[in-house]
Design an enzyme around this catalytic site. Structure first.
Site, PDB file in Angstrom:
ATOM      1  N   ARG A  89       0.795  -0.853   0.365  1.00 39.33           N
ATOM      2  CA  ARG A  89       0.227   0.139  -0.120  1.00 39.33           C
ATOM      3  C   ARG A  89       0.962   0.927  -0.338  1.00 39.33           C
ATOM      4  NH1 ARG A  89      -2.257   0.916   6.777  1.00 39.33           N
ATOM      5  NH2 ARG A  89      -0.176   0.500   6.833  1.00 39.33           N
ATOM      6  N   LYS A 109       2.352   6.319   1.919  1.00 44.36           N
ATOM      7  CA  LYS A 109       1.927   4.963   2.369  1.00 44.36           C
ATOM      8  C   LYS A 109       0.337   4.985   2.026  1.00 44.36           C
ATOM      9  CE  LYS A 109       3.000   2.403   6.425  1.00 44.36           C
ATOM     10  NZ  LYS A 109       3.430   2.345   8.066  1.00 44.36           N
ATOM     11  N   ASP A 248      11.468  -7.295   6.861  1.00 41.69           N
ATOM     12  CA  ASP A 248      10.970  -6.354   6.300  1.00 41.69           C
ATOM     13  C   ASP A 248      11.133  -4.992   6.754  1.00 41.69           C
ATOM     14  OD1 ASP A 248       9.371  -7.846   7.640  1.00 41.69           O
ATOM     15  OD2 ASP A 248       7.808  -5.973   6.686  1.00 41.69           O
TER      16      ASP A 248
HETATM   17  P1  AMP Z   1       4.001  -3.185   7.993  1.00 35.88           P
HETATM   18  O1  AMP Z   1       3.668  -4.038   9.138  1.00 35.88           O
HETATM   19  O2  AMP Z   1       2.678  -2.056   7.970  1.00 35.88           O
HETATM   20  O3  AMP Z   1       5.014  -3.173   7.691  1.00 35.88           O
HETATM   21  O4  AMP Z   1       3.186  -4.483   6.507  1.00 35.88           O
HETATM   22  C1  AMP Z   1       3.496  -5.415   6.024  1.00 35.88           C
HETATM   23  C2  AMP Z   1       3.142  -5.196   5.354  1.00 35.88           C
HETATM   24  O5  AMP Z   1       1.698  -5.298   4.701  1.00 35.88           O
HETATM   25  C3  AMP Z   1       3.574  -4.423   4.041  1.00 35.88           C
HETATM   26  O6  AMP Z   1       4.350  -5.725   2.247  1.00 35.88           O
HETATM   27  C4  AMP Z   1       2.424  -4.068   3.714  1.00 35.88           C
HETATM   28  O7  AMP Z   1       2.551  -3.156   2.569  1.00 35.88           O
HETATM   29  C5  AMP Z   1       1.539  -5.207   3.743  1.00 35.88           C
HETATM   30  N1  AMP Z   1       0.396  -4.382   3.851  1.00 35.88           N
HETATM   31  C6  AMP Z   1       0.006  -3.949   5.593  1.00 35.88           C
HETATM   32  N2  AMP Z   1      -1.689  -2.894   5.184  1.00 35.88           N
HETATM   33  C7  AMP Z   1      -1.790  -3.213   3.578  1.00 35.88           C
HETATM   34  C8  AMP Z   1      -2.882  -3.182   3.304  1.00 35.88           C
HETATM   35  N3  AMP Z   1      -3.989  -2.524   3.542  1.00 35.88           N
HETATM   36  N4  AMP Z   1      -3.173  -3.246   2.089  1.00 35.88           N
HETATM   37  C9  AMP Z   1      -2.120  -4.254   1.058  1.00 35.88           C
HETATM   38  N5  AMP Z   1      -0.935  -4.260   2.095  1.00 35.88           N
HETATM   39  C10 AMP Z   1      -1.071  -3.606   3.373  1.00 35.88           C
HETATM   40 MG    MG Z   2       6.532  -2.204   6.180  1.00 36.99          MG
END
Ligand code: AMP
Ligand code: MG
Length: 468
Positions: A89, A109, A248
C-alpha cells in the site's frame, strides 16, 4: 510543480520494483504539512498546497521526473520467512537531494493497491497516519534516527476497517527504503549478481567511503551492525517499543521505520508488549536488542556469497561481526544511560540498579529520569524513595558527581493515552489536541506551563494494531 528528482533506485535496481501509479483520490485535502522538512528538501510549500501538489502527496498524479514504483522485498515476519512481500500500500515517488546534500526518498503510504498487495486494500486511514506523524516527529526531536512525515492528506474516500474510516495517505521521507528484507529478496532467489549490485548500491548510498574497496561487503556489514545497535540503544533510552521488528522493517540506513503498533512504556517493564499480534512477546521492550541482532544475522547470511566465493570461507568473519554486536550494544547502552544519569561513564551496576528500582516501584520511566537532579532529591524520592535500595543507590550516584541531565531526559514523549485522545479528536474533525501534542513533542526537553496532562502516565494498558 517542479521537483529536481534523481532516481537512482529505479535506474540501478532492476528486479527490485514494479512501476506503479497510485490511485486517484476523489477529494484530496491536506491535513498537515511539515513545512520545515519540505524546505529542507527544497520543495516549495505553496506548490505542495496546489491541486498538483496534493495529487503527488496522495499518489494520483506525479510531477515530471518522478519514478513512481512499488518496491519488492522479502522478510522474516515474527520469525517466519516470506520470500515475496513488497509495498502493498506504498510507493516510492522519487529521490531528491536535500539542502545538506543528502539523498532522501519521498514515499507514500496508503496510495492504493499494488502488485504486492496480496489480500490488502492498499489503503491507510487517518488515525494511524496521524499517529505516524506524531511518533516520527517525537523520535526526530528526541535525536533518534527516523523516517519523517512530510504530509498527511485525506483522500475523500471511506475506507472500511472495523468501522468506516477516512482514507488518508502519509507522505514520508527516508534516507532510503533499503531493508534487511531487500537483501533477502535476492538471496532467497540465489540471484548473486543482482545481490552484489544491490550491496554496491547500498554502499554507495550509505557508506560511500567503502565503495570499491576489496573487503567492502564485510565492512558494510560492520557498519549496518553499528548503526542498528546504536539505534536500538536509543530506543531503549526513551522507552520505545517498535512492536514489529520484522526484517522488512529494519533499515540499512539505521533509521527507525514503520510506526504501526509501536508504543512508549510508562512504568519500566522489560516484558512490555503492546501489539495485538505479538502474542509471544517476541518484540517486547527488553527483547529488542536481541531481536535486532537476530535480524542482523539474517542480513549477514545474505552477504556470505559476496564476501567469499565459497560462502563457508566467509563464515568465521561474519560470525565474529554478529558476535561483536552484543558488546557494541552494551557500549551504546552504557553511553545513553550514563548520559541519562548525568554521568560520564556509569557502571552497568548503577544503571541496572536504577532500572530495577523503577520496575519494583512501578515508577514511570520517563518521569523518573526527568526527576533526577544533582541538587534536589525530593522529586525522585517521591517516585522511588520507598525502595529499600534507594538511599544506597542515591549515595553512590551522588558520589560520582552527576550533572543536570535535562537536555537528554525528555518531559514529553508520545504517551499512549494522550496520542489516542488526540487521534480520536482528529478523526472527529478537531485537530487542536493533535497540534498541541505535536508542538510539545517537537520540543520535548522544555517543560511548558499548562501541558501537565501530557506528563501523566496512562492507567489502562493499551493495545496497538499493525497495518491499520
Ligand atoms: P507493515 O507491518 O505495515 O510493515 O506491513 C507488512 C506488509 O503488509 C507490507 O508488505 C505492507 O505493504 C502490507 N500491508 C499492510 N497493510 C496493507 C493494506 N491495507 N493493503 C495492502 N498491503 C498492506
Ligand atoms: Mg513495513
Amino acid at each position: 510543480m517542479t521537483i529536481r528528482f534523481d532516481n537512482t533506485y529505479a535506474r540501478d535496481l532492476e528486479g527490485l520494483y514494479l512501476p506503479f501509479q497510485g490511485a486517484v483520490s476523489p477529494d484530496p485535502a491536506l491535513v498537515w504539512l511539515n513545512e520545515g522538512l519540505a524546505d529542507e528538501l527544497g520543495l516549495s510549500v505553496p506548490a505542495l498546497r496546489t491541486p498538483q501538489g496534493l495529487a503527488m502527496l496522495t499518489g494520483g498524479a506525479m510531477p515530471d521526473g518522478a519514478s513512481p514504483l512499488a518496491m519488492a522485498y522479502a522478510g522474516h515476519q515474527f520469525g517466519g520467512f516470506s520470500p515475496q512481500l513488497g509495498d502493498g500500500r506504498a510507493m516510492l515517488v522519487g529521490e531528491v537531494i536535500d539542502r545538506h546534500g543528502q539523498r532522501r526518498d519521498i514515499h507514500l503510504k496508503g496510495s492504493g493497491r499494488t502488485p504486492f498487495s496480496r489480500g490488502g486494500d492498499g489503503k491507510a486511514v487517518l488515525g494511524p497516519v496521524l499517529r505516524e506523524v506524531l511518533i516520527g516527529e517525537a523520535m526526530h526531536a528526541l535525536g533518534i534516527p527516523t523516517t519523517r512525515a512530510l504530509a498527511a492528506t485525506t483522500t475523500g474516500e471511506t475506507v472500511w476497517r472495523e468501522t468506516p474510516q477516512q482514507g488518508a495517505v502519509l507522505a514520508r521521507v527516508a534516507a532510503s527504503h533499503l531493508r534487511v528484507g531487500t537483501f533477502q529478496f535476492f538471496y532467497a532467489r540465489q540471484e548473486t549478481a543482482r545481490l552484489r549490485r544491490l550491496a554496491d548500491y547500498a554502499i554507495a548510498r550509505h557508506d560511500p567511503d567503502l565503495s570499491g574497496t576489496p573487503d567492502r561487503y564485510l565492512a558494510f556489514l560492520h557498519r549496518v551492525i553499528a548503526r542498528q545497535m546504536a539505534l536500538v540503544a536509543r530506543w531503549m533510552a526513551v522507552g520505545f517499543v517498535h512492536g514489529v521488528m520484522n526484517t522488512d522493517n529494519m533499515t540499512i540506513s539505521g533509521e527507525t521505520i514503520d510506526y504501526g503498533p509501536c508504543a512508549f512504556i510508562d512504568a519500566h517493564d522489560p516484558a512490555a508488549v503492546y501489539s495485538s499480534i505479538d502474542q509471544q512477546g517476541r518484540y517486547a521492550y527488553g527483547n529488542q536488542p536481541l531481536l535486532a541482532r537476530w535480524n542482523l544475522a539474517r542480513l549477514a547470511e545474505t552477504l556470505l556469497p559476496l564476501i567469499a566465493d565459497d560462502p563457508q570461507d566467509a563464515l568465521p568473519a561474519v560470525q565474529d561481526a554478529i558476535a561483536g554486536a552484543e558488546s557494541l550494544y552494551a557500549a551504546e547502552r552504557r553511553a545513553r544511560f550514563s548520559a541519562k544519569l548525568g554521568l560520564d561513564g556509569a557502571p552497568d551496576s548503577l544503571i541496572d540498579g536504577f532500572l530495577d528500582m523503577l520496575t519494583a516501584q512501578g515508577a514511570d520511566f520517563t518521569n523518573a529520569f526527568r526527576a533526577l537532579s544533582p541538587d534536589d532529591d525530593a522529586p525522585l524520592r517521591t517516585l522511588i524513595g520507598a525502595d529499600p535500595r534507594f538511599e544506597g543507590w542515591l549515595a553512590d550516584w551522588r558520589a560520582r558527581g552527576p550533572v543536570n541531565a535535562r537536555a537528554v531526559n525528555p518531559v514529553y514523549i508520545p504517551r499512549n493515552h494522550v496520542v489516542d485522545a488526540a487521534l480520536t479528536a482528529a478523526q472527529a474533525g478537531d485537530l487542536a489536541p493533535f497540534q498541541r501534542l505535536l508542538a510539545a513533542l517537537q520540543d520535548p526537553f522544555t517543560r511548558r506551563p499548562g501541558f501537565e496532562d501530557l506528563e501523566t502516565p496512562g492507567t489502562a494498558h493499551i493495545v496497538t494494531y499493525c497495518g491499520t
